[in-house]
Design an enzyme around this catalytic site. Structure first.
Site, PDB file in Angstrom:
ATOM      1  CB  SER A 110       2.350  -2.003   0.974  1.00 49.33           C
ATOM      2  OG  SER A 110       2.581  -3.249   1.229  1.00 49.33           O
ATOM      3  CG  ASP A 250       7.785  -2.150   7.014  1.00 46.54           C
ATOM      4  OD1 ASP A 250       6.913  -2.771   6.783  1.00 46.54           O
ATOM      5  OD2 ASP A 250       7.814  -0.872   6.491  1.00 46.54           O
ATOM      6  CG  HIS A 277       3.407  -2.646   6.190  1.00 45.08           C
ATOM      7  ND1 HIS A 277       4.777  -2.648   5.579  1.00 45.08           N
ATOM      8  CD2 HIS A 277       2.448  -3.013   5.301  1.00 45.08           C
ATOM      9  CE1 HIS A 277       4.329  -2.778   4.056  1.00 45.08           C
ATOM     10  NE2 HIS A 277       3.014  -2.986   4.139  1.00 45.08           N
TER      11      HIS A 277
END
Length: 301
Positions: A110, A250, A277
């Protein structure tokens, strides 16, 4: 599954301290894999199952970025302090202090994926490979795609979210419950949330300083200092083999991820069909196999 650490402690970072955890011996020929967590303002916990790579021959380093978890907390610092440059300096310091700067692989998840991309673009001599997991290449792209995902939420959910965002009541129970609808679709699709993911979520909630200043109140309402930050411009400068990972569901949508694929010279993109995610938690067996295959491809570099 998590493998017990072989060492834990702190490294000095100026007047602050960065907490770290090492699994496996660092004095092997294979590079250490350094896990750079997301947020910004999260912790290492949700990436703990990366520690099993030590059993496959790669030492693993986890750490908590400044402001959260076991590292120094600074709840009174503002946007002028919490910058990407601060966290890049912290990463460089960690590599040097653990004496692995000459032989390492970075795994950035991320926000951590953007951070490691910027680091790699400086072409550090000891970097052997790069994994960018579930990361957007720019926050403008991320914000653009959040609008798309929000519009697809069940009737009334986005209206509830926007009402609280406009009123500044994002700390309300109603906002949290509406937020969970998005999170259960696009952040972690395992219900109930795994304990490692929940641990990071709770750590962020306990001290939201970094997350709120740099990001905002939620994943999809980015109003913090990072809202216009991008690493797209530096991607052609990355000169190591790169694995890009994302989930079919995601919040880091294909449009937000694609610049990594389009601009990094030596890159492979793997999409996990049953993940959002955190595919390391949602599809752990396939995730492990893909990561080991990539790491083996770096042998001898």
């Amino acid at each position: 599954m998590t493998v017990a650490p072989s060492a834990k402690g702190w490294v000095e970072f100026g007047q602050f301290r960065t907490w770290y955890r090492v699994t496996g011996p660092l004095d092997t020929e294979r590079p250490a894999l350094v896990a750079v967590h997301g947020g910004p303002g999260s912790t290492h916990d949700y990436l703990l199952n990366l520690s099993v790579l030590a059993d496959a021959g790669w030492p693993v380093v986890h750490y908590d970025q400044l402001g959260n978890g076991g590292s120094t907390h600074l709840p009174d610092r503002g946007a002028d302090f919490w910058t990407p440059e601060l966290f890049l300096a912290e990463l460089n310091n960690l590599l040097a202090r653990l004496d692995i700067a000459k032989n390492y692989v970075l795994f950035g998840q991320s926000w951590g994926g953007m951070l490691v991309a910027r680091h790699a673009a400086n072409q550090p001599e000891g970097l052997r490979g790069l994994v960018i997991a579930n990361s957007p290449a720019s926050y403008p792209l991320w914000r653009q795609e959040m609008e798309v995902l929000r519009a697809r939420l069940p009737s009334g959910v986005d209206a509830t979210l926007r009402r609280h965002e406009a009123a500044g009541t994002t700390d309300s129970r109603e906002y949290y419950e509406a937020m969970r609808v998005f999170y259960d679709r696009h952040v972690c699709r395992i219900v109930p949330w795994p304990k490692d993911y929940l641990a990071s979520f709770m750590e962020t909630s306990n001290d939201p300083t970094v997350y709120s200043v740099m990001n905002g109140p939620s994943e999809f309402h980015v109003v913090g200092s990072l809202k216009d930050w991008s690493v797209v411009d530096c991607l052609p400068d990355i000169d190591v083999p790169t694995l890009v990972i994302s989930g079919r569901h995601d919040e880091a949508t294909p449009a937000a991820v694609r610049p990594f694929h389009d601009h990094i010279p030596d890159v492979r993109w793997e999409i996990f069909e049953d993940s959002s995610h955190v595919p390391n938690l949602e599809e752990p067996e396939r995730f492990h196999a893909v990561l080991v295959e990539f790491l083996k491809s770096l042998d001898g570099r």
